[in-house]
Scaffold this motif. Structure first.
Motif, PDB file in Angstrom:
ATOM      1  N   LEU A 100       0.830  -1.194   0.000  1.00 13.29           N
ATOM      2  CA  LEU A 100       0.000   0.000   0.000  1.00 13.29           C
ATOM      3  C   LEU A 100       0.870   1.251   0.000  1.00 13.29           C
ATOM      4  CD1 LEU A 100      -3.187   0.738   0.483  1.00 13.29           C
ATOM      5  CD2 LEU A 100      -2.300   1.482   2.667  1.00 13.29           C
ATOM      6  N   SER A 101       1.910   1.257   0.807  1.00 12.78           N
ATOM      7  CA  SER A 101       2.765   2.447   0.884  1.00 12.78           C
ATOM      8  C   SER A 101       3.550   2.655  -0.421  1.00 12.78           C
ATOM      9  CB  SER A 101       3.715   2.369   2.084  1.00 12.78           C
ATOM     10  OG  SER A 101       4.521   1.227   2.019  1.00 12.78           O
ATOM     11  N   GLU A 102       3.981   1.586  -1.063  1.00 13.23           N
ATOM     12  CA  GLU A 102       4.679   1.713  -2.343  1.00 13.23           C
ATOM     13  C   GLU A 102       3.741   2.265  -3.419  1.00 13.23           C
ATOM     14  OE1 GLU A 102       7.971  -1.862  -2.387  1.00 13.23           O
ATOM     15  OE2 GLU A 102       5.862  -2.390  -2.681  1.00 13.23           O
ATOM     16  N   LEU A 103       2.522   1.732  -3.455  1.00 14.93           N
ATOM     17  CA  LEU A 103       1.546   2.202  -4.430  1.00 14.93           C
ATOM     18  C   LEU A 103       1.202   3.665  -4.180  1.00 14.93           C
ATOM     19  CD1 LEU A 103      -0.298   1.627  -6.828  1.00 14.93           C
ATOM     20  CD2 LEU A 103      -2.023   0.808  -5.192  1.00 14.93           C
ATOM     21  N   ALA A 104       1.001   4.011  -2.920  1.00 13.56           N
ATOM     22  CA  ALA A 104       0.683   5.397  -2.569  1.00 13.56           C
ATOM     23  C   ALA A 104       1.782   6.344  -3.048  1.00 13.56           C
ATOM     24  CB  ALA A 104       0.481   5.527  -1.064  1.00 13.56           C
ATOM     25  N   GLU A 105       3.021   5.945  -2.857  1.00 13.88           N
ATOM     26  CA  GLU A 105       4.151   6.782  -3.278  1.00 13.88           C
ATOM     27  C   GLU A 105       4.183   6.939  -4.802  1.00 13.88           C
ATOM     28  OE1 GLU A 105       8.976   6.508  -3.213  1.00 13.88           O
ATOM     29  OE2 GLU A 105       7.911   5.825  -1.416  1.00 13.88           O
ATOM     30  N   LYS A 106       3.978   5.851  -5.514  1.00 12.55           N
ATOM     31  CA  LYS A 106       4.037   5.898  -6.976  1.00 12.55           C
ATOM     32  C   LYS A 106       2.858   6.657  -7.579  1.00 12.55           C
ATOM     33  CE  LYS A 106       6.819   1.792  -7.536  1.00 12.55           C
ATOM     34  NZ  LYS A 106       7.009   0.518  -8.200  1.00 12.55           N
TER      35      LYS A 106
END
Length: 62
Positions: free
Chosen positions: A9-15
């Motif tokens: 979730l945090s990786e997707l949010a960043e991207k």
């Protein structure tokens, strides 16, 4: 779709450039609306179509 792409979730949010809290609201189905630009970004990152991540659920009558 996130599990298939092995992205957190945090990786997707960043991207996607959205806060993890807002992405969580979308993920849990608690959002009242989603911007097309946000949906487009999510689909680009996950390499999917909107139908792969959206589900229609009629609202319960009150």
């Amino acid at each position: 779709m996130m599990a298939r792409r092995k992205i957190t979730l945090s990786e997707l949010a960043e991207k996607v450039e959205i806060t993890p809290a807002n992405l969580s609201i979308l993920k849990t189905g608690k959002a009242k609306a989603v911007r097309f630009s946000t949906l487009e970004s999510i689909c680009k990152v996950l390499n999917c179509q909107p139908a792969d991540i959206l589900e229609y659920r009629p609202e319960k009558e009150q």
